[in-house]
Design an enzyme around this catalytic site. Sequence first.
Site, short mmCIF file in Angstrom:
data_model
loop_
_atom_site.label_atom_id
_atom_site.label_comp_id
_atom_site.label_asym_id
_atom_site.label_seq_id
_atom_site.Cartn_x
_atom_site.Cartn_y
_atom_site.Cartn_z
N TYR A 94 0.84 -1.20 0.00
CA TYR A 94 0.00 0.00 0.00
C TYR A 94 0.87 1.25 0.00
O TYR A 94 2.08 1.19 0.27
CB TYR A 94 -0.97 0.01 1.19
CG TYR A 94 -0.33 0.34 2.52
CD1 TYR A 94 -0.33 1.65 3.01
CD2 TYR A 94 0.28 -0.64 3.30
CE1 TYR A 94 0.25 1.96 4.23
CE2 TYR A 94 0.85 -0.34 4.51
CZ TYR A 94 0.84 0.96 4.98
OH TYR A 94 1.42 1.27 6.18
N CYS A 95 0.25 2.39 -0.29
CA CYS A 95 0.92 3.69 -0.23
C CYS A 95 -0.08 4.71 0.31
O CYS A 95 -0.90 4.37 1.15
CB CYS A 95 1.47 4.09 -1.60
SG CYS A 95 0.20 4.34 -2.86
N ARG A 96 -0.05 5.92 -0.19
CA ARG A 96 -1.00 6.94 0.27
C ARG A 96 -2.32 6.83 -0.49
O ARG A 96 -3.38 6.77 0.09
CB ARG A 96 -0.42 8.35 0.13
CG ARG A 96 -1.33 9.44 0.72
CD ARG A 96 -0.83 10.84 0.44
NE ARG A 96 -0.88 11.19 -0.95
CZ ARG A 96 -1.98 11.58 -1.61
NH1 ARG A 96 -3.12 11.67 -0.97
NH2 ARG A 96 -1.94 11.89 -2.88
N GLY A 98 -2.60 4.82 -3.73
CA GLY A 98 -2.68 3.63 -4.57
C GLY A 98 -1.80 3.69 -5.81
O GLY A 98 -1.52 2.67 -6.42
N ILE A 122 -3.54 4.30 2.00
CA ILE A 122 -3.85 4.45 3.42
C ILE A 122 -4.89 5.55 3.65
O ILE A 122 -5.59 5.54 4.66
CB ILE A 122 -2.56 4.69 4.24
CG1 ILE A 122 -2.82 4.42 5.72
CG2 ILE A 122 -2.00 6.08 3.98
CD1 ILE A 122 -1.56 4.36 6.56
#
Length: 138
Positions: A94-96, A98, A122
Amino acid sequence: MKIFSRIILPVLMTLSMIPASAQKKETTMAYEQISQKEAKSLMDNNKNIVILDVRTKKEFDEGHIKGAINIPVETIGSIPPAQLRDKKQMILVYCRSGRRSKMAAQKLGTMGYENVLEFGGIMDWGYGTVKDAPKARK
């Protein structure tokens, strides 16, 4: 020579006008995209998984999913990261938002990781985050 100039040359000229992007083979996804609900269920029910946060260290320190490790996407190249030794292990990425997680998941899949699952960002994560306690200064 007449055949070349009347038939073959026009065909070659036409082909040279096709954009390079249209000539490339389509890249296939080397990972699977799952929902955040599925990711949460996997986290709750599997002990042998890696939760991979590919944001910057600063973003990670501001809050991340419990149990996640941080390997920023820009540090993932063509050499497998030392923290990810087992290419068969399940890796949830995951990241901020996508975007970076998709890039990282693709890179990992291309390197031969077999069980890469990308679940977006996230900012949409509804299951809580944690911050690591600040380290005491010496």
